[in-house]
Design an enzyme around this catalytic site. Sequence first.
Site, PDB file in Angstrom:
ATOM      1  N   GLU A   1      64.927 -15.584  64.841  1.00  0.00           N
ATOM      2  CA  GLU A   1      64.959 -14.141  65.112  1.00  0.00           C
ATOM      3  C   GLU A   1      65.150 -13.334  63.833  1.00  0.00           C
ATOM      4  OE1 GLU A   1      64.139 -12.916  67.904  1.00  0.00           O
ATOM      5  OE2 GLU A   1      64.560 -14.433  69.418  1.00  0.00           O
TER       6      GLU A   1
ATOM      7  N   GLU B   1      53.877  -8.960  75.600  1.00  0.00           N
ATOM      8  CA  GLU B   1      52.776  -9.926  75.402  1.00  0.00           C
ATOM      9  C   GLU B   1      51.477  -9.560  76.121  1.00  0.00           C
ATOM     10  OE1 GLU B   1      56.294 -11.739  73.773  1.00  0.00           O
ATOM     11  OE2 GLU B   1      55.967 -10.796  75.726  1.00  0.00           O
TER      12      GLU B   1
ATOM     13  N   ASP C   1      55.409 -21.131  72.006  1.00  0.00           N
ATOM     14  CA  ASP C   1      54.392 -20.086  71.840  1.00  0.00           C
ATOM     15  C   ASP C   1      54.000 -19.719  70.406  1.00  0.00           C
ATOM     16  OD1 ASP C   1      56.928 -19.007  71.510  1.00  0.00           O
ATOM     17  OD2 ASP C   1      56.748 -17.520  73.099  1.00  0.00           O
TER      18      ASP C   1
ATOM     19  N   THR D   1      54.887 -12.239  64.782  1.00  0.00           N
ATOM     20  CA  THR D   1      55.112 -12.371  66.228  1.00  0.00           C
ATOM     21  C   THR D   1      56.063 -11.299  66.761  1.00  0.00           C
ATOM     22  OG1 THR D   1      55.447 -13.988  67.997  1.00  0.00           O
ATOM     23  CG2 THR D   1      57.021 -14.045  66.157  1.00  0.00           C
TER      24      THR D   1
ATOM     25  N   GLU E   1      59.747 -13.184  84.323  1.00  0.00           N
ATOM     26  CA  GLU E   1      59.893 -14.213  83.296  1.00  0.00           C
ATOM     27  C   GLU E   1      59.197 -15.506  83.711  1.00  0.00           C
ATOM     28  OE1 GLU E   1      62.614 -13.298  80.026  1.00  0.00           O
ATOM     29  OE2 GLU E   1      60.585 -12.746  80.578  1.00  0.00           O
TER      30      GLU E   1
END
Length: 540
Positions: A82, A337, A223, A440, A316
Amino acid sequence: RERVRAMFYHAYEHYLESAFPYDELRPLTCDGQDTWGSFSLTLIDALDTLLILGNVSEFQRVVNVLQEGVDFDIDVNASVFETNIRVVGGLLSAHLLSKKAGIEVEVGWPCSGPLLRMAEEAARKLLPAFQTPTGMPYGTVNLLHGVNPGETPVTCTAGIGTFIVEFATLSHLTGDPVFEDVARKALKALWKNRSDIGLVGNHIDVITAKWVAQDAGIGAGVDSYFEYLVKGAILLQDKELMSMFLEYNKAIKNYTKFDDWYLWVQMYKGTVSMPVFQSLEAYWPGLQSLIGDVDNAMRTFLNYYTVWKQFGGLPEFYNIPQGYTVDKREGYPLRPELIESAMYLYRATRDPMLLELGRDAVESIEKISKVDCGFATIKDLRDHRLDNRMESFFLAETVKYLYLLFDPDNFIHNDGSVFDVVITPYGECVLNAGGYVFNTEAHPIDPAALHCCRKRKEEQWEVEDLMREFYSLKKNKKFTLKRAPDHSEGESAKDPEDAPSEKGGEKRNAKKNSHSLLSCPSQSFNSKLAVLGQVFLDNT
């Protein structure tokens, strides 16, 4: 587009008013909380969105605030993943956009600058995590003390393979290869540990390289590893990274794809383990569009869009056979997304259906999650209960991709028809010509910037060319080359025929020739070669 702009400011102004300097806004109680390490994270994450919305003055103000207020020398356990995507990525993007935002940049920009130094400082704090036998990083690092002694060695695949975009950019801008080296080593370690059928699992032990969670799919935990193979390949023009992704892509199609949905399978056997769609997987159609597979991307996108229309958001987890949410996974934290994929696919197809999804998203988010102090995470899409959190990615990604979907003339969509030429200490450099690669967390990196700070490489090539030229001469025994008079220092190279007849004279003479050729090449060359082969630059 104007509704999206208003959404941004409703959230952003309440963050500044009620939550700054904490990481995130708590919109139901109108206060703030630290979540990822106490960096004023929402401010860093929202910075480049400000410029994309055209707000130059606020961008400049926030850059000053961050320079004065953010400190990475703190005793905090931070997520390596993160911190990289949000903090390092956000600072790098803002650094590369600062001239466009009218900031007075220092001499040497984009190869130097305060935001670049901050990004480098943050990234250096993450480097201890990579010191493992496999080169795969720990998931958490203490910013002051490095990796804690009792730290778990189990990291998710995405937490290992999501560094190449930021770290390669850092290496190219600063000239320090360590960042790109550790990112590549981690990528390759995952590749080396894929199963015989070509799949990777979800979590791995970074000490032993044993897979702990063996579910293979394209969603949570995996991902952005696939995303960064493609984006790293584009950013660095790297065929190896692209061929790795294309191999994975084949295995993913073979084992996980059913009727344009992607399921979770056992990584060694390929048997279905979870017939579930996760909202995080909705990035995949956008990624497919980046490699030109637009037809497949559209079919999968339409599946995901049906789920959105069913709930007014993406839960989710969604059970595909049952067509409904999964227990305790009914929430929607305003993730970007699906909107991200819509933005990419709209650039590729101009299909107006994608604009309709964008409008649906704006209306859902406003209707369900807008509160007096911002936008709240949706705890349950079935009854629209809310949670007291607004993640920083709402301003970094969700709002940004929505705005870019509705703003075809934004500078981010530049097709190369306009650009800026910047003079750097390393020569002329083209910037802002488009082709931005989003990390991302939706922080755009200008790929051209990676070629601005490359003087050392070019000089190395020149030296190598000279060496090659010399050795080919030596090989062909053509020592007939004489230095041009204007290069003469009172001594000219002699033909081998003129060599003294005593023993060893020929060797000595050949040596003398090698010095002549290398220290005074006929073409201009701004480095001087010392007798021992050490390169001295003019400016030292």
